[in-house]
Scaffold this active site. Structure first.
Site, PDB file in Angstrom:
ATOM      1  N   HIS A 257       0.821  -1.201   0.000  1.00  0.00           N
ATOM      2  CA  HIS A 257       0.000   0.000   0.000  1.00  0.00           C
ATOM      3  C   HIS A 257       0.863   1.263   0.000  1.00  0.00           C
ATOM      4  O   HIS A 257       0.590   2.242  -0.695  1.00  0.00           O
ATOM      5  CB  HIS A 257      -0.919  -0.056   1.230  1.00  0.00           C
ATOM      6  CG  HIS A 257      -1.677   1.208   1.488  1.00  0.00           C
ATOM      7  ND1 HIS A 257      -1.288   2.114   2.446  1.00  0.00           N
ATOM      8  CD2 HIS A 257      -2.796   1.703   0.915  1.00  0.00           C
ATOM      9  CE1 HIS A 257      -2.144   3.124   2.453  1.00  0.00           C
ATOM     10  NE2 HIS A 257      -3.061   2.901   1.537  1.00  0.00           N
TER      11      HIS A 257
ATOM     12  N   GLU B  96       2.165   1.796  -3.414  1.00  0.00           N
ATOM     13  CA  GLU B  96       1.109   2.359  -4.264  1.00  0.00           C
ATOM     14  C   GLU B  96       1.059   3.883  -4.105  1.00  0.00           C
ATOM     15  O   GLU B  96       1.023   4.628  -5.081  1.00  0.00           O
ATOM     16  CB  GLU B  96      -0.230   1.715  -3.890  1.00  0.00           C
ATOM     17  CG  GLU B  96      -1.452   2.343  -4.547  1.00  0.00           C
ATOM     18  CD  GLU B  96      -2.546   2.633  -3.530  1.00  0.00           C
ATOM     19  OE1 GLU B  96      -2.882   3.830  -3.363  1.00  0.00           O
ATOM     20  OE2 GLU B  96      -3.066   1.686  -2.893  1.00  0.00           O
ATOM     21  N   HIS B  97       1.083   4.345  -2.852  1.00  0.00           N
ATOM     22  CA  HIS B  97       1.081   5.798  -2.610  1.00  0.00           C
ATOM     23  C   HIS B  97       2.274   6.468  -3.284  1.00  0.00           C
ATOM     24  O   HIS B  97       2.144   7.496  -3.930  1.00  0.00           O
ATOM     25  CB  HIS B  97       1.168   6.079  -1.105  1.00  0.00           C
ATOM     26  CG  HIS B  97      -0.154   6.252  -0.456  1.00  0.00           C
ATOM     27  ND1 HIS B  97      -0.487   7.363   0.281  1.00  0.00           N
ATOM     28  CD2 HIS B  97      -1.248   5.456  -0.430  1.00  0.00           C
ATOM     29  CE1 HIS B  97      -1.711   7.235   0.745  1.00  0.00           C
ATOM     30  NE2 HIS B  97      -2.199   6.081   0.327  1.00  0.00           N
TER      31      HIS B  97
ATOM     32  N   GLU C 237      -3.915   7.976   7.673  1.00  0.00           N
ATOM     33  CA  GLU C 237      -4.890   7.106   7.015  1.00  0.00           C
ATOM     34  C   GLU C 237      -5.185   5.882   7.890  1.00  0.00           C
ATOM     35  O   GLU C 237      -6.337   5.485   8.056  1.00  0.00           O
ATOM     36  CB  GLU C 237      -4.339   6.671   5.651  1.00  0.00           C
ATOM     37  CG  GLU C 237      -5.323   5.862   4.849  1.00  0.00           C
ATOM     38  CD  GLU C 237      -4.837   5.553   3.426  1.00  0.00           C
ATOM     39  OE1 GLU C 237      -5.469   4.737   2.761  1.00  0.00           O
ATOM     40  OE2 GLU C 237      -3.809   6.118   2.998  1.00  0.00           O
TER      41      GLU C 237
END
Lengths: 433, 424
Positions: free
Chosen positions: A67, A70-71, A142
């Site tokens: 993840h 991905e960012h 997040e």
């Protein structure tokens, strides 16, 4: 390029696997203004131990790295990729699941330019220690936001019970602590291993001319050099290995208690994709028979006040693992899970499971499937999850028609085993034990 | 195509072969009023649960399953001075069905049953259904407040608006719901059915004449003076309103309410769209780029506009200790727009995004139904696609400066999280 017609749903697919291993699928939708493109790698949050490309030893990477990666893909030396898509009239996004990471854009024009941008930004990584450090604050925020979401916590609560020894139980974004360990070097290691074209697929649906688009993709890929493709070696516990935590609970600031019953699949899945799709469809029909809005079970639980509109059930099947979770907000969490267990264990003799009801629910499933084909996003997301060696989304009408009560019973026999049921409860903070 | 079935009941049809489905709305509109919002929400729950001849929700579900998984339900929403209760039905186009069954006619019959013959006797809704749905709705409303992002938006609305009707959420309040009885709701239902403005909207591959003859079986009576939707105007405030609350959550929410005084397809409507895009509407906006990306001060930050109430909001999820800094940063972004600190690239990109969103909405059946409804109620919105895009294109930096100078902060709501991540 292979052309496949599906007259029943009035669709035509175009497919080709390029020399570098990238699998491309195109679905023209000339009536639409939109084009939606999804670029997916078979790499998700659970892939935390593997042999890096061109190396020999297994390495373990911090939780949440897929993840995080991905960012970071969106940030380049000369700025932010969102910005470039924006300038080209497109909106871009990405998401990471347990087993996949997908990058997408949707646009109404400049399809070619946006497609080049998509291919280039995903295939040209740029990570520095400085930008990695800066991202940690954003991702920590997040993670904290998810920590405040009761339904997210409920979902991971039951996953933790079902998969105590498998990385499935870890939040996709990792933890505030685990992401602190991530370095730019780790990101490159994961990137080089999992973003090889042979581990990826590209799906484009919308207002496109297939031959022209395929040429754009091929020309773009020919300009780039990749290592020869080799199978990726992951070190993951088997997704169907028995062993669960039977029960646990948590308190949170919520108004009504929540309960979930989880079922872990421990019987190994069939090996072909088509058989898996049949199993998945049968399981989905079974849950609708037992718990769906046409079932006597749901009606009785609703009328007794045991469940409310938050009642939901889902069946998940990916790679080598499958599980189901059935949840609700309820004032009687204990009685809820007991009731669900009774229904599961008597499924084969349930008045809700009959040939007549199966025929009705097959009709319903077929209609829902056809309705969902209005959504280009839905189509793309479904396609990115299948390898299409034997079957595609458009074969589903046929598969639904085939399912018999025997297929349903087979799911009951292989999946509804009491020793693989687990409970997770969430209580309001006032009644803290 | 728009046809009046009887005075106050209109049919609008959008024929297209683009979808595999036929989508239908029946919308009941009346003046937004705190008195009726909660009743309408409960009523929508009752009507989708059962009816006189489909006496349980399982009967309704079976009928829907038999119509190849037709989706059916009610939605409540509000806009400006209006409250909408909308029946939504979606069915597969018969040409894709194995035996090409005519499920459209079947579906209209079904609507007639659930809409005109509810589960009531004498002058009261079936008590068991009523009590259960009322309890569930109360619990549902409580659960909305479990989502802190929604709670902060609702608390800001309550703070910003002076009028009780406008402060009320579109789904009503628990207090008002508690006052509703099976008898009072039955009386309200009769009143609504007879007096609300009704619009039937359909999109799909349908024959207009056939559809007209089908919907004629719905026994709507003529309305004497049907409601016509408009805007809500609130006088400007002299002082900034601030409210702070603490809750045991990790992430704090800081929400800001601004007055724009700019309305749907009225003066400066297009400049406001571009302003909002630049301010916080998109990932390249000033709020996103500066508060989130550059300063890492927020997980999310965005702005949105409500052009039926002349209202603009900014919503952020932040760490509580950064509140003052975030407030300062948001105001700096507005100041920079007041000074016209906008590059050609930013302007072009924002227009491009708005253009794209507009064109994308042309693919979305629900959006097309909504647009056709609004065009019939707000005639200034009747622009062709070319006209709409031309209006957008004409917006200049001067226009945006003018709008920015009109946007005034009137209310600040802060939900402070009292937990830290480590303690949790």
């Amino acid at each position: 390029m292979k052309k496949i017609n599906y007259p029943v749903v009035e669709e035509t697919l175009y497919q080709e696997t390029l020399d570098n291993g990238l699998r491309v699928t195109l679905l023209p939708k000339p009536d639409f203004h939109k084009t939606y493109s999804l670029f997916t790698t078979e790499y998700g949050s659970i892939d935390n131990k593997f042999i890096p490309i061109n190396q020999k030893e297994y390495c373990q990477v911090p939780d949440g790295i897929a993840h995080f990666l991905e960012h970071k893909m969106f940030e380049k030396e000369d700025g932010d990729v969102f910005h470039i898509f924006g300038k080209q009239g497109a909106s871009a996004n990405a998401y990471t699941s347990f087993t996949r990471t997908s990058y997408l854009f949707s646009t109404t024009d400049q399809v070619v330019q946006n497609l080049e941008t998509l291919l280039d930004f995903v295939q040209e990584p740029y990570f520095t220690e400085e930008t990695v450090e800066k991202e940690k604050g954003i991702i920590a925020q997040e993670i904290q936001m998810y920590q405040d979401d009761p339904n997210w916590r409920l979902f991971f609560g039951i996953l933790n019970n079902l998969y105590p020894n498998h990385p499935l139980h870890v939040d996709i974004a990792g933890t505030v602590e685990s992401i602190q360990e991530i370095t730019a070097k780790d990101l490159y290691t994961c990137y080089e291993t999992f973003y090889h074209p042979s581990n990826m697929n590209l799906f484009i649906v919308g207002n496109i001319e297939p031959n022209a688009i395929m040429k754009v993709i091929k020309d773009n890929q020919l300009k780039k050099e990749f290592e020869p493709s080799a199978p990726i070696k992951r070190d993951l516990p088997s997704g169907t290995e028995p062993g669960i935590i039977k029960e646990s609970s948590l308190t949170m600031p919520i108004s009504k208690p929540k309960a979930v019953l989880g079922i872990k699949g421990v019987t190994p899945l069939p090996t072909t994709e088509k058989e898996q799709l049949i199993y998945k469809t049968a399981a989905s029909l079974l849950f609708q028979l037992l718990f769906g809005s046409t079932s006597q079970n749901q009606l009785s639980m609703y009328n007794e006040g045991l469940i409310d509109d938050s009642f939901s059930y889902e069946f998940n099947l990916e790679r080598d693992f499958y599980f189901a979770d059935i949840s609700t907000d309820t004032k009687e969490p204990e009685r809820f899970v007991k009731t669900i267990e009774d229904i599961l264990l008597t499924a084969k003799t349930s008045p809700d499971v009959t040939d007549e009801r199966l025929a009705l629910l097959k009709k319903r499933l077929l209609g829902k499937h056809l309705q969902s084909l209005n959504s280009l996003e839905y189509i793309a997301n479904q396609f990115s999850q299948l390898t299409f060696e034997t079957v595609t989304l458009f074969d589903l009408t046929e598969i639904i028609a085939q399912i018999q009560l025997a297929d349903i019973y087979q799911v009951v026999d292989t999946f509804f085993l009491a020793e693989n049921f687990s409970h997770f409860f969430m209580y309001p903070e006032e009644v803290k034990e | 195509m728009s046809i009046s079935l009887v005075p106050g009941v209109d049919l609008h049809v959008i024929p297209t072969t683009k979808y595999k489905t036929i989508k239908l709305y029946i919308r009941f509109a009346e003046t937004l009023s705190k008195e009726t919002i909660s009743q309408r929400t409960l009523l929508s729950n009752l009507l989708e649960t059962n009816s006189l001849n489909y006496s349980t929700q399982a009967d309704i579900s079976k009928k829907l399953a038999d119509m190849y998984g037709a989706s059916f339900g009610f939605q409540v929403s509000k806009k400006g001075d209006s409250h909408y209760l909308t029946l939504v039905l979606n069915i597969v186009n018969e040409k894709f069905l194995p035996h090409h069954e005519n499920i459209l006619a079947e579906a209209i019959d079904f609507i007639k049953e659930v809409l005109f013959y509810p589960n009531r006797s004498e002058a009261a809704f079936d008590l068991e259904t009523f009590e259960r749905e009322k309890t569930n709705l109360i619990e549902y409303i409580e659960s909305i407040y479990d989502d802190k992002q929604s709670e902060a938006a609702l608390k800001l609305q309550d703070l910003y608006f002076q009028d009780n009707d406008q402060q009320t959420p579109s789904f009503g309040t628990i207090k008002d719901l508690e006052k509703v009885t099976a008898n009072s709701l039955s009386a309200y239902y009769d009143w609504m059915l007879a007096n609300n403005a009704v619009d039937i909207l359909v999109i799909g591959d349908v024959d207009e004449e056939e559809l007209l003859s089908l919907v004629k079986i719905l026994p709507f009576e003529p309305r004497t003076s049907p409601f016509s939707p408009g805007f809500y105007h609130q006088p400007a405030r002299q002082n900034l309103l601030e409210k702070k609350e603490q809750q045991p959550v990790v992430q704090s929410k800081l929400n800001l309410g601004f007055r724009t005084g700019i309305y749907y397809h009225e003066t400066d409507y297009f400049p406001l769209q571009v302003f909002n895009g630049l301010f916080g509407g998109f990932p390249h906006s000033k709020l996103f780029m500066n508060v989130r990306e550059k300063e890492s001060m927020a997980y999310y930050t965005s702005s949105s506009i409500d052009t039926f109430r002349g209202y603009l909001t900014v919503q952020t999820g932040i760490e509580g200790k950064n509140k003052e800094r975030v407030l300062e940063l948001i105001q700096e972004q507005l100041e920079s727009l007041k000074h016209g600190d906008i590059t050609d690239e930013e302007l072009l990109q924002t227009k491009e995004m708005l253009r794209t969103h507009y064109i994308l909405s042309l693919d979305n059946g629900s959006a097309l139904l909504e647009k056709s409804y609004l065009m019939s109620k707000y005639p200034k919105a009747c622009l062709s696609d070319e006209e709409w895009l031309a209006c957008l294109n004409q917006v200049t930096v001067e226009d945006i400066k003018r709008v920015a100078n009109q946007v005034t902060l009137e209310a600040v709501y802060f939900l402070e999280g009292s937990l830290s991540y480590e303690e949790d």
